[in-house]
Design a protein around this motif. Structure first.
Motif, PDB file in Angstrom:
ATOM      1  N   GLY A 110      -0.234  -6.851  -1.844  1.00 42.85           N
ATOM      2  CA  GLY A 110      -0.121  -6.407  -0.478  1.00 42.85           C
ATOM      3  C   GLY A 110       0.712  -7.440   0.257  1.00 42.85           C
ATOM      4  N   ASN A 111       0.340  -7.764   1.512  1.00 42.74           N
ATOM      5  CA  ASN A 111       1.039  -8.837   2.212  1.00 42.74           C
ATOM      6  C   ASN A 111       0.949 -10.134   1.409  1.00 42.74           C
ATOM      7  N   SER A 112       2.068 -10.823   1.265  1.00 42.31           N
ATOM      8  CA  SER A 112       2.049 -12.045   0.460  1.00 42.31           C
ATOM      9  C   SER A 112       3.217 -12.943   0.841  1.00 42.31           C
ATOM     10  N   THR A 113       2.995 -14.252   0.789  1.00 44.70           N
ATOM     11  CA  THR A 113       4.072 -15.228   0.957  1.00 44.70           C
ATOM     12  C   THR A 113       4.215 -16.093  -0.293  1.00 44.70           C
ATOM     13  N   ALA A 114       3.621 -15.636  -1.393  1.00 41.70           N
ATOM     14  CA  ALA A 114       3.701 -16.385  -2.646  1.00 41.70           C
ATOM     15  C   ALA A 114       5.107 -16.265  -3.249  1.00 41.70           C
ATOM     16  N   ARG A 115       5.590 -17.360  -3.845  1.00 46.34           N
ATOM     17  CA  ARG A 115       6.855 -17.336  -4.574  1.00 46.34           C
ATOM     18  C   ARG A 115       6.593 -16.719  -5.947  1.00 46.34           C
ATOM     19  N   VAL A 116       7.250 -15.605  -6.239  1.00 47.20           N
ATOM     20  CA  VAL A 116       7.047 -14.906  -7.507  1.00 47.20           C
ATOM     21  C   VAL A 116       8.406 -14.537  -8.089  1.00 47.20           C
ATOM     22  N   ALA A 117       8.726 -15.099  -9.253  1.00 41.75           N
ATOM     23  CA  ALA A 117       9.970 -14.771  -9.932  1.00 41.75           C
ATOM     24  C   ALA A 117       9.725 -13.636 -10.925  1.00 41.75           C
ATOM     25  N   PHE A 118      10.712 -12.737 -11.053  1.00 37.65           N
ATOM     26  CA  PHE A 118      10.561 -11.660 -12.027  1.00 37.65           C
ATOM     27  C   PHE A 118      11.928 -11.283 -12.598  1.00 37.65           C
ATOM     28  N   THR A 119      11.909 -10.922 -13.881  1.00 41.20           N
ATOM     29  CA  THR A 119      13.109 -10.454 -14.582  1.00 41.20           C
ATOM     30  C   THR A 119      12.931  -9.030 -15.091  1.00 41.20           C
ATOM     31  N   GLN A 120      11.690  -8.550 -15.112  1.00 38.99           N
ATOM     32  CA  GLN A 120      11.401  -7.189 -15.533  1.00 38.99           C
ATOM     33  C   GLN A 120      11.284  -6.295 -14.302  1.00 38.99           C
ATOM     34  N   PRO A 121      11.473  -4.982 -14.445  1.00 43.37           N
ATOM     35  CA  PRO A 121      11.356  -4.090 -13.291  1.00 43.37           C
ATOM     36  C   PRO A 121       9.999  -4.207 -12.616  1.00 43.37           C
ATOM     37  N   ILE A 122      10.005  -4.142 -11.284  1.00 41.71           N
ATOM     38  CA  ILE A 122       8.750  -4.027 -10.561  1.00 41.71           C
ATOM     39  C   ILE A 122       8.355  -2.555 -10.563  1.00 41.71           C
ATOM     40  N   GLU A 123       7.095  -2.291 -10.346  1.00 40.36           N
ATOM     41  CA  GLU A 123       6.552  -0.934 -10.505  1.00 40.36           C
ATOM     42  C   GLU A 123       5.860  -0.482  -9.233  1.00 40.36           C
ATOM     43  N   VAL A 124       6.138   0.735  -8.829  1.00 41.44           N
ATOM     44  CA  VAL A 124       5.398   1.378  -7.743  1.00 41.44           C
ATOM     45  C   VAL A 124       4.565   2.493  -8.360  1.00 41.44           C
ATOM     46  N   GLN A 125       3.283   2.497  -8.064  1.00 42.75           N
ATOM     47  CA  GLN A 125       2.394   3.516  -8.613  1.00 42.75           C
ATOM     48  C   GLN A 125       1.847   4.405  -7.502  1.00 42.75           C
ATOM     49  N   LEU A 126       1.634   5.662  -7.835  1.00 45.27           N
ATOM     50  CA  LEU A 126       0.789   6.541  -7.036  1.00 45.27           C
ATOM     51  C   LEU A 126      -0.551   6.635  -7.735  1.00 45.27           C
ATOM     52  N   LEU A 127      -1.623   6.503  -6.970  1.00 50.45           N
ATOM     53  CA  LEU A 127      -2.971   6.453  -7.529  1.00 50.45           C
ATOM     54  C   LEU A 127      -3.879   7.460  -6.840  1.00 50.45           C
ATOM     55  N   GLY A 128      -4.778   8.067  -7.616  1.00 59.15           N
ATOM     56  CA  GLY A 128      -5.864   8.811  -6.999  1.00 59.15           C
ATOM     57  C   GLY A 128      -6.830   7.832  -6.368  1.00 59.15           C
ATOM     58  N   ASP A 129      -7.328   8.137  -5.168  1.00 61.67           N
ATOM     59  CA  ASP A 129      -8.245   7.198  -4.511  1.00 61.67           C
ATOM     60  C   ASP A 129      -9.627   7.795  -4.256  1.00 61.67           C
ATOM     61  N   GLY A 130      -9.960   8.878  -4.959  1.00 59.62           N
ATOM     62  CA  GLY A 130     -11.292   9.455  -4.865  1.00 59.62           C
ATOM     63  C   GLY A 130     -11.442  10.521  -3.807  1.00 59.62           C
ATOM     64  N   ARG A 131     -10.512  10.575  -2.839  1.00 54.33           N
ATOM     65  CA  ARG A 131     -10.566  11.633  -1.843  1.00 54.33           C
ATOM     66  C   ARG A 131      -9.916  12.898  -2.401  1.00 54.33           C
ATOM     67  N   GLU A 132     -10.185  14.022  -1.786  1.00 52.08           N
ATOM     68  CA  GLU A 132      -9.570  15.265  -2.229  1.00 52.08           C
ATOM     69  C   GLU A 132      -8.070  15.225  -1.972  1.00 52.08           C
ATOM     70  N   ASN A 133      -7.313  15.615  -2.986  1.00 45.18           N
ATOM     71  CA  ASN A 133      -5.864  15.710  -2.844  1.00 45.18           C
ATOM     72  C   ASN A 133      -5.550  16.996  -2.085  1.00 45.18           C
ATOM     73  N   LYS A 134      -5.141  16.868  -0.833  1.00 46.66           N
ATOM     74  CA  LYS A 134      -4.860  18.033  -0.012  1.00 46.66           C
ATOM     75  C   LYS A 134      -3.373  18.367   0.049  1.00 46.66           C
ATOM     76  N   GLY A 135      -2.548  17.550  -0.616  1.00 42.19           N
ATOM     77  CA  GLY A 135      -1.123  17.809  -0.640  1.00 42.19           C
ATOM     78  C   GLY A 135      -0.434  17.373   0.644  1.00 42.19           C
ATOM     79  N   GLY A 136       0.887  17.459   0.643  1.00 41.36           N
ATOM     80  CA  GLY A 136       1.674  17.092   1.806  1.00 41.36           C
ATOM     81  C   GLY A 136       2.800  16.152   1.441  1.00 41.36           C
TER      82      GLY A 136
END
Length: 309
Positions: A110-136
């Motif tokens: 989430g919010n972060s000011t940590a120094r993080v190096a990466f050479t591999q792709p970063i990933e964005v996920q969509l997740l179910g969060d337990g609520r009903e999926n009502k679409g949109g």
């Protein structure tokens, strides 16, 4: 000749039922320092378990900072695409029942000011969060063109923005994949005369049953229990109860080509308008994997994951 060389090898190939929802999406960039994750119609089962991965989108370092290696110095996360920020690794989207997560080197931020190096792709996920999926629509409702993440790196003078777009359509129901056991025939160890030799091929089918209408695509992913063996296409690690050594099981398609592991493959014949049940013809065989072998039982296990788009 040693009597042990005449012993037979038996095998058990197991394909248990699993249903994990995984989606892939293409990037459509609105500007040089931004990317749109997903961005198309996405059909997802209406009821999904909390934490279930529904979709994945990958962003390369060159997209983020123009180089093969980036160093993040700041991340800001905006739930619902605006109206506040969050320190949580999982934030809500503008669609009820759907949350999102940003992963760098496998860790959610989430919010972060940590120094993080990466050479591999970063990933964005969509997740179910337990609520009903009502679409949109995933697009947030605060800004005219809202973004969910802003990333500052040491290599680029401007922030990099991640937008989420796309229309979520909830679908009632999923396919079913029955568990099955496939037993290979007994074979003489002499038939596996050298490394890479195969014997005892046995045909089987992966069954994908009762798929509902409405999905744009249904796919399946083969995942060996114990992980993929590097430089050994289609070969399964030995599972519990195996007594042989130097011999494993290789999974192949109907033409005898080693099966693709870890990547989603489209279920041929599925129609959004019709749904239905489908079979995927496969075969399995023994394969010699070492210079030294001992006879016995060879077991392997394979998970079949179904994904929806």
């Amino acid at each position: 000749m040693k009597t042990t060389a005449r012993k037979m090898i038996s095998a058990l190939f197991i394909s248990p039922q699993l249903c994990v929802i995984v989606l892939m999406a293409l990037a459509v960039s609105p500007s040089a320092n931004a990317v749109v994750a997903f961005g198309q119609e996405i059909s997802i089962p209406r009821n999904t378990a909390n934490g279930s991965i529904l979709a994945r989108h990958y962003i390369t370092p060159s997209q983020v900072c123009g180089k093969s290696k980036c160093t993040v110095k700041k991340i800001i996360a905006f739930p619902n695409g605006g109206g506040g920020t969050s320190n949580a690794g999982v934030i809500t989207t503008n669609v009820s029942g759907i949350s999102t997560s940003l992963l760098i080197n496998g860790r959610a931020y989430g919010n972060s000011t940590a120094r993080v190096a990466f050479t591999q792709p970063i990933e964005v996920q969509l997740l179910g969060d337990g609520r009903e999926n009502k679409g949109g629509s995933l697009a947030g409702g605060i800004n005219i063109s809202p973004y969910y993440y802003a990333i500052e790196t040491e290599e680029y003078y401007s922030s990099f923005y991640i937008y989420l777009k796309g229309d979520i359509t909830p679908i009632d129901g999923t396919c079913s994949v029955p568990s099955q056991t496939v037993k290979l025939p007994k074979t003489l160890i002499q038939r596996l005369e050298r490394i890479g030799s195969t014997a005892g091929a046995q045909s089987f089918q992966i069954q994908v049953n009762n798929c509902p209408k409405g999905y744009n695509r249904i796919g399946y992913t083969l995942d060996p229990v114990g992980g993929v063996i590097e430089n050994s296409p289609g070969v399964l690690p030995l599972a519990g109860g195996s007594t042989a050594s130097g011999i494993k099981i290789r999974v192949e398609n109907a033409q005898g080509t080693p099966a693709t592991m870890g990547s989603s493959i489209t279920v041929d014949g599925y129609s959004k308008a019709a749904g239905g049940s489908f079979v995927i013809p496969m075969q399995a065989s023994y394969i010699r994997t070492d210079t030294v072998t001992t006879p016995g039982t060879v077991n392997g296990a394979l998970n079949v994951f179904i994904d929806y788009r």
